[in-house]
Scaffold this active site. Structure first.
Site, short mmCIF file in Angstrom:
data_model
loop_
_atom_site.label_atom_id
_atom_site.label_comp_id
_atom_site.label_asym_id
_atom_site.label_seq_id
_atom_site.Cartn_x
_atom_site.Cartn_y
_atom_site.Cartn_z
N SER A 135 0.94 -1.05 0.16
CA SER A 135 -0.01 0.15 -0.02
C SER A 135 0.85 1.27 0.00
O SER A 135 1.72 1.62 0.85
CB SER A 135 -0.94 -0.12 1.32
OG SER A 135 -1.66 1.20 1.43
N LYS A 163 -3.12 5.09 -2.50
CA LYS A 163 -3.90 5.86 -1.42
C LYS A 163 -4.45 7.21 -2.27
O LYS A 163 -3.57 7.69 -3.16
CB LYS A 163 -2.99 6.27 -0.12
CG LYS A 163 -2.87 5.33 0.80
CD LYS A 163 -4.07 4.93 1.50
CE LYS A 163 -3.89 3.95 2.46
NZ LYS A 163 -5.22 3.51 3.30
N GLU A 213 -11.42 1.17 -2.92
CA GLU A 213 -11.61 0.74 -1.52
C GLU A 213 -12.26 2.12 -0.74
O GLU A 213 -11.57 3.22 -0.97
CB GLU A 213 -10.33 0.21 -0.72
CG GLU A 213 -10.45 -0.17 0.86
CD GLU A 213 -9.01 -0.58 1.26
OE1 GLU A 213 -8.05 -1.07 0.27
OE2 GLU A 213 -8.71 -0.64 2.43
N ASP A 238 -13.86 -0.96 3.84
CA ASP A 238 -13.00 -1.34 4.88
C ASP A 238 -13.59 -0.81 5.96
O ASP A 238 -14.20 -1.34 6.93
CB ASP A 238 -11.73 -0.58 4.40
CG ASP A 238 -10.53 -0.54 5.50
OD1 ASP A 238 -10.78 -1.03 6.67
OD2 ASP A 238 -9.39 -0.19 5.36
N GLY A 290 -4.25 -4.30 6.40
CA GLY A 290 -2.92 -3.95 7.44
C GLY A 290 -3.11 -2.58 7.75
O GLY A 290 -3.89 -1.73 7.58
O1 SMG Z 1 -0.12 -2.00 6.89
O2 SMG Z 1 0.66 -2.01 4.87
C1 SMG Z 1 -0.05 -1.41 5.73
C2 SMG Z 1 -0.91 -0.22 5.53
C3 SMG Z 1 -2.30 -0.70 4.73
O3 SMG Z 1 -3.01 1.00 3.76
C4 SMG Z 1 -3.16 0.52 4.64
N1 SMG Z 1 -3.93 0.65 5.48
O4 SMG Z 1 -7.18 2.05 4.89
O5 SMG Z 1 -6.28 0.36 4.80
C5 SMG Z 1 -6.11 1.20 5.12
C6 SMG Z 1 -5.13 1.89 5.44
C7 SMG Z 1 -5.02 2.33 7.01
C8 SMG Z 1 -3.71 2.55 7.59
S1 SMG Z 1 -3.92 3.62 8.63
C9 SMG Z 1 -2.50 4.68 8.97
MG MG Z 2 -8.31 0.87 3.73
#
Ligand code: SMG
Ligand code: MG
Length: 368
Positions: A135, A163, A213, A238, A290
């Site tokens: 991500s 993102k 997402e 999510d 994650g």
């Molecule tokens: O753990 O690689 C990881 C991060 C994956 O993008 C990720 N998580 O909304 O899915 C999501 C985000 C939340 C992270 S909160 C800073």
């Molecule tokens: Mg997410």
């Protein structure tokens, strides 16, 4: 087995690279680790709540409070023979899924160790390797983002998640798609849009994304159903899914075609497996999300992702993508087929290094 004592460790670990989403920019990862002691064994669980209530309403402080004052007292000194015993003892607690998950998952690790089986085996998983991606956060410039993506592809990741937020969406996705026409690609908006942005999603619909997402409000399913009806690309929820009931309601009204399962957000491994099973029955793929976990939380995610309906790559990248030195060993490494190997040792299959934990610890509680 009788739960003899429980420790809470509040730690803060520096990230190797800042992680920016539509709601925050993180430089470190504060979290609570739970250690449950019984019969000479220690089970570990990680609380995925962050410092502020940005991703979810839970924070490190709310989780510490709920763990210390309500959840620890519900299991301390009790005979616990299965994770279901913990779930039953937590039934009175409304909300606070990340706090509940941290303690329930520590008990899963403990019970798997006692049986001498891996957590993946105890969950009923079958795979020896789980498919993963990375991500990629929002970067200061498009060039910086393209460098990040190129670097991760060179490291061996076969799926990229970008993102997005208003002003950092269609042009960014177009640039990545033009450079890597066949790359499995998906985007995550973390609730940054409304139905007024349907034209943005119509544009994104052209790029053969695996999924979009959580585009809309963090508690919504109704508007997501309206948006899904207008798109070819599957929506994936999510933030909106906090329990198996939420998953069923969302699928019943067509709010998504894929679900991101995070053990913390849904309240633990028991609920995560129930969502997996429900989605499998309905032919809906799931994948493991994650929360920038340490190797403790990462090991639980890898074990969960061995279940058969986790058919899309998880946001479970190699340890080195997050931390220079994790508090637990061994590190997870990316294999050349964009997978992580599932630990075979008893329980989580990773062990916490006490000196490393102490070096990053801000607060410690040991009850009774
Ligand atoms: O753990 O690689 C990881 C991060 C994956 O993008 C990720 N998580 O909304 O899915 C999501 C985000 C939340 C992270 S909160 C800073
Ligand atoms: Mg997410």
């Amino acid at each position: 087995m009788k739960i003899e004592s429980i420790e809470l460790h509040h730690i803060d670990l520096p990230l190797v690279h800042p992680f920016e989403t539509s709601f925050s920019r993180e430089f470190t990862r504060p979290c609570i680790l739970v250690a449950v002691h019984a019969g000479g064994l220690t089970g570990w669980g990680e609380c995925t709540a962050h410092a502020g209530p940005w991703y979810s309403s839970e924070t490190v402080e709310t989780a510490w409070h709920v763990l210390r004052d309500f959840l620890l007292p519900a299991v301390l000194g009790q005979e616990i023979e299965s994770p279901a015993d913990v779930v039953a003892r937590f039934r009175r607690v409304r909300g606070h899924p990340m706090a509940r998950a941290a303690l329930e998952n520590a008990v899963w690790d403990l019970l798997a160790q006692r049986r001498g089986v891996s957590l993946a085996d105890m969950l009923g998983g079958r795979r020896e390797r789980v498919p993963v991606g990375v991500s990629v956060g929002i970067e200061p410039t498009l060039d910086a983002l393209l460098d990040q993506v190129a670097g991760h592809i060179a490291e061996g990741y076969g799926r990229i998640k970008l993102k997005i937020k208003p002003g950092w969406d269609v042009d960014v996705v177009r640039a990545v798609r033009e450079r890597w026409p066949d790359l499995p690609l998906q985007v995550d908006a973390n609730s940054a849009y409304t139905l007024a942005d349907v034209p943005v999603f119509r544009d994104l619909d052209q790029f053969d994304l695996l999924l979009i997402e959580q585009p809309l409000h963090h508690d919504d399913i109704v508007d997501h159903a309206r948006l899904q009806a207008q798109l070819r690309t599957p929506l994936c929820l999510d933030e909106s899914i906090h329990s198996p009931e939420h998953a069923r309601w969302a699928l019943d009204i067509g709010a998504c075609r894929i679900i991101n399962v995070k053990v913390g957000r849904v309240g633990g491994l028991t609920a995560a497996r129930q969502i997996h099973d429900l989605c499998a029955e309905r032919g809906v793929p799931v994948w493991c999300g994650g929360m920038l976990e340490t190797n403790v939380g990462r090991a639980a995610n890898v074990a969960l992702a061995t279940l058969p309906n986790f058919t899309l790559p998880g946001d479970i990248s190699a340890s080195a993508r997050y931390y220079r030195e994790d508090i637990a060993e061994p590190n997870f490494e990316i294999n050349d087929d964009s997978t992580l190997s599932v630990p075979i040792g008893p329980g989580l299959g990773v062990h916490v290094i006490p000196d490393r934990l102490a070096a990053v610890r801000l607060r410690h509680l040991h009850l009774p």
